[in-house]
Design an enzyme around this catalytic site. Structure first.
Site, PDB file in Angstrom:
ATOM      1  N   GLU A 180      19.935 -12.941  -4.017  1.00  0.00           N
ATOM      2  CA  GLU A 180      19.308 -14.256  -4.159  1.00  0.00           C
ATOM      3  C   GLU A 180      19.323 -14.723  -5.612  1.00  0.00           C
ATOM      4  O   GLU A 180      19.566 -15.898  -5.897  1.00  0.00           O
ATOM      5  CB  GLU A 180      17.861 -14.228  -3.641  1.00  0.00           C
ATOM      6  CG  GLU A 180      17.704 -13.884  -2.166  1.00  0.00           C
ATOM      7  CD  GLU A 180      18.138 -15.007  -1.244  1.00  0.00           C
ATOM      8  OE1 GLU A 180      18.581 -16.064  -1.736  1.00  0.00           O
ATOM      9  OE2 GLU A 180      18.044 -14.824  -0.016  1.00  0.00           O
ATOM     10  N   ARG A 185      21.522 -18.105  -6.606  1.00  0.00           N
ATOM     11  CA  ARG A 185      20.701 -19.250  -6.997  1.00  0.00           C
ATOM     12  C   ARG A 185      20.658 -19.430  -8.515  1.00  0.00           C
ATOM     13  O   ARG A 185      20.917 -20.521  -9.017  1.00  0.00           O
ATOM     14  CB  ARG A 185      19.271 -19.087  -6.466  1.00  0.00           C
ATOM     15  CG  ARG A 185      19.161 -19.065  -4.947  1.00  0.00           C
ATOM     16  CD  ARG A 185      17.721 -18.782  -4.509  1.00  0.00           C
ATOM     17  NE  ARG A 185      17.626 -18.435  -3.107  1.00  0.00           N
ATOM     18  CZ  ARG A 185      17.042 -19.194  -2.174  1.00  0.00           C
ATOM     19  NH1 ARG A 185      16.498 -20.340  -2.502  1.00  0.00           N
ATOM     20  NH2 ARG A 185      16.999 -18.800  -0.922  1.00  0.00           N
ATOM     21  N   ASP A 223      27.572 -12.766   6.779  1.00  0.00           N
ATOM     22  CA  ASP A 223      28.314 -14.004   6.568  1.00  0.00           C
ATOM     23  C   ASP A 223      29.074 -14.152   5.253  1.00  0.00           C
ATOM     24  O   ASP A 223      30.300 -14.227   5.228  1.00  0.00           O
ATOM     25  CB  ASP A 223      27.385 -15.214   6.760  1.00  0.00           C
ATOM     26  CG  ASP A 223      26.043 -15.062   6.041  1.00  0.00           C
ATOM     27  OD1 ASP A 223      25.895 -14.123   5.254  1.00  0.00           O
ATOM     28  OD2 ASP A 223      25.149 -15.906   6.276  1.00  0.00           O
ATOM     29  N   GLU A 231      24.305 -25.118   6.581  1.00  0.00           N
ATOM     30  CA  GLU A 231      25.624 -24.585   6.955  1.00  0.00           C
ATOM     31  C   GLU A 231      26.481 -25.554   7.767  1.00  0.00           C
ATOM     32  O   GLU A 231      27.689 -25.685   7.524  1.00  0.00           O
ATOM     33  CB  GLU A 231      25.464 -23.261   7.716  1.00  0.00           C
ATOM     34  CG  GLU A 231      25.083 -22.089   6.855  1.00  0.00           C
ATOM     35  CD  GLU A 231      23.631 -22.138   6.414  1.00  0.00           C
ATOM     36  OE1 GLU A 231      23.294 -21.518   5.378  1.00  0.00           O
ATOM     37  OE2 GLU A 231      22.821 -22.785   7.115  1.00  0.00           O
TER      38      GLU A 231
END
Length: 581
Positions: free
Chosen positions: A190, A194, A322, A455
């Protein structure tokens, strides 16, 4: 005498001339009267025709003036977008059809921009400097250890939209307040997508070195996570002390997406700073994974960082799997598709062969979907997170030869239709977190919350850019309107606890500003705005400049080798609630 004769002659001539003005003259001479009438009518017609032409010319000039004014306004807007955000305008060679920036696109883009202003202003008012805004209670919450997640996630969105006053205020906060020396156990994944990604993107857009130095600072604090026997990183690290470990709920294993979704950011950091150590750390991970890469290219979501082998666990293109597959493709694009990054493309193509074995279709409507795999059995379940896959497939399809290219692009379009129907099948027209498929029933919502995920919109953006088909813009506009209707509050945007009832939650996820609104804005922008020929998006939608790599595979490089030479081109993962995308 002569004088007298001359005067008499002159008087006679004058009388002779004025007789033509006497009506009686013409009444006695009908032929001359007819000739006079013909001359009069002809002169009248000539004058009338002349006046008509002048009038029509004035109308045309007026129309042209209005058109010139409209084009000047459009040019000014394009200057603001392209001139300030990315400099010059280039032809997007990915686009199959020339897309004109028509008035409807401009109007819709302005609506999305207004939504961003509303979201940012609410954050600024109620949660300035904190990680995320809770709009219902009008307060901030530090869900990422107080790293200013929304602030940093939104930097490039503000810049691209031309919101430079807001960007400069955020920049001052980064310069004067942002501090990474925190006794906080951060998610490596993360924080990378980010914070490192957000800062690098702000640097690439603005060329402000402050952002590059901040990116280097946080990356240095993350690096010890890769100090494992295999180079597969631990997924949690303390930013102040450098102690790394994996979360207890994984049984000590590393997560596939969390371990394979730092390559874009750390390679970019090495390119911008000239320090190869960042690139070496993340490429060693891929080198280790490649040693036991399966024939179908499908990996379980848990990997042992001590042995480098996969654990018995689910295989999925949804949560925790993913973005590993996404980055195999995007590192190839980031490196400008040179020989140095060819192995990434080869691994990705192997994984896409595996993806084909997971695709099934519903009855009665024949919606294509991607199953999850557990052992030898397939589960008829698909996360909304997996809706990044249509965009990935479309983007990767242009690297194939004839036949395969059309096959994968067609599959991308089928899957995008399914993902769009995730939204259309609910009363709120917003998608749930995941869906199940049953014979004769097409799709049913599983987990029914919506946390403002991007998405599907991401895939619509890629498909519109790559095909020029405006249908994808219409689908995106419908989704945006559903967000406006169900998620907008007076103090920001919130998710829904249930897409069937519309009950709201109390969180404006940082990725709503970083991804959802950015992809919507770009969906209605000309293809030259953040051109796919010049930029590659990380999994948090932070655009990074494409850089040609001619350094050769870095799998065998040592820390003592000299800095690589970089030639710059001229021209989601996670899956936990509140996790990155």
């Amino acid at each position: 005498m002569a004088r007298s004769r001359s005067s008499s002659s002159s008087s006679s001539s004058f009388s002779s001339t004025w007789r033509y003005c006497n009506p009686a003259y013409y009444l006695k001479r009908p032929k001359r009267l007819a000739l006079l009438l013909i001359v009069f009518v002809s002169a009248t017609l000539v004058v009338w025709d002349r006046q008509t032409l002048v009038s029509e010319h004035e109308v045309e000039v007026s129309k042209l003036s209005k058109e010139v004014s409209r084009l000047q306004n459009m040019l000014e807007e394009l200057k603001d977008i392209n001139g300030n955000a990315i400099g010059k305008i280039e032809v997007n060679t990915h686009s199959r059809n020339k897309v004109v920036d028509d008035p409807i696109d401009i109007q819709r883009r302005e609506k999305v921009k207004e939504a961003m202003i509303h979201a940012w202003s609410s954050y600024e008012k109620y949660a300035w400097g904190q990680d995320e805004l809770q709009p219902q209670t009008k307060n901030g919450v530090n869900s990422f250890g107080g790293l200013g997640a929304t602030m940093i996630d939104a930097l490039d969105t503000l810049y691209i939209m031309g919101l430079h006053e807001q960007f400069q205020k955020a920049r001052e906060w980064v310069a004067n307040t942002l501090d990474f020396n925190k006794d906080y156990d951060a998610s490596v994944f993360e924080t990378t997508i980010r914070v490192v990604g957000g800062l690098l993107s702000a640097y690439d857009l603005s060329n402000d070195k402050l952002f590059l130095e901040k990116a280097r600072d946080i990356a240095d604090r993350l690096l010890p996570a890769w100090n494992t026997p295999t180079g597969i990183p631990y997924n949690i690290i303390n930013l102040a002390h450098g102690n790394a470990h994996n979360p207890s709920w994984t049984g000590g294993e590393s997560i596939l997406a969390d371990s394979g979704t730092e390559q874009l950011e750390f390679i970019a950091l090495s390119q911008r700073t000239g320090e190869l150590k960042y690139q070496q750390k993340v490429e060693r991970t891929i080198a280790e994974i490649s040693k036991t890469f399966p024939d179908d290219g499908l990996l379980p979501i848990y990997i042992n960082p001590e042995r480098g082998t996969g654990s018995y666990s689910v295989i999925t293109f949804g949560a925790m799997g993913d973005s590993f597959y996404e980055y195999l493709l995007k590192v190839w694009i980031q490196g400008n598709k040179t020989a140095a990054v060819k192995h990434y493309r080869e691994m990705w193509e192997t994984s896409m062969k595996g993806l084909l074995t997971l695709v099934k279709r519903t009855t009665p409507s024949s919606f294509a979907y991607i199953c999850e795999k557990n052992g030898h059995s397939l589960a008829d379940k698909m996360d909304e997170l997996a809706c990044f896959a249509p965009g990935m497939l479309a983007l990767g399809s242009f690297g194939y030869g004839p036949g395969d290219s059309e096959k994968f692009l067609s599959l991308a379009e089928e899957l995008a239709w399914t993902c769009y129907n995730f939204y259309q099948s609910t009363p709120t027209k917003l998608a749930g977190e995941n869906y199940f498929f049953h014979a004769g029933e097409d799709m049913t919502v599983g987990t029914s919350w919506n946390i403002l995920r991007p998405e599907t919109i991401e895939s619509l953006f890629y498909l519109w850019r790559l095909t020029g088909n405006k249908t994808y813009q219409e689908w995106g506009w419908n989704i945006f309107q559903a967000f406006e209707k169900n998620s907008r509050t007076e103090s920001g945007y919130v998710g829904l606890k249930d897409v069937n009832t519309g009950v709201k939650d109390n969180m404006m996820q940082s990725f709503f500003l970083a991804e959802t609104l950015k992809y919507l804005y770009l969906l209605f922008s000309p293809p030259t705005v953040i051109s796919l020929d010049e930029w590659v998006f990380n999994t948090e939608a932070h655009p990074l400049r494409i850089v040609s790599r001619n350094d050769g595979p870095n799998f065998k490089k040592s820390d003592e080798e000299p800095k690589s030479k970089i030639k710059i081109r001229n021209r989601k993962a996670g899956g936990r609630l509140g996790g990155g995308d």
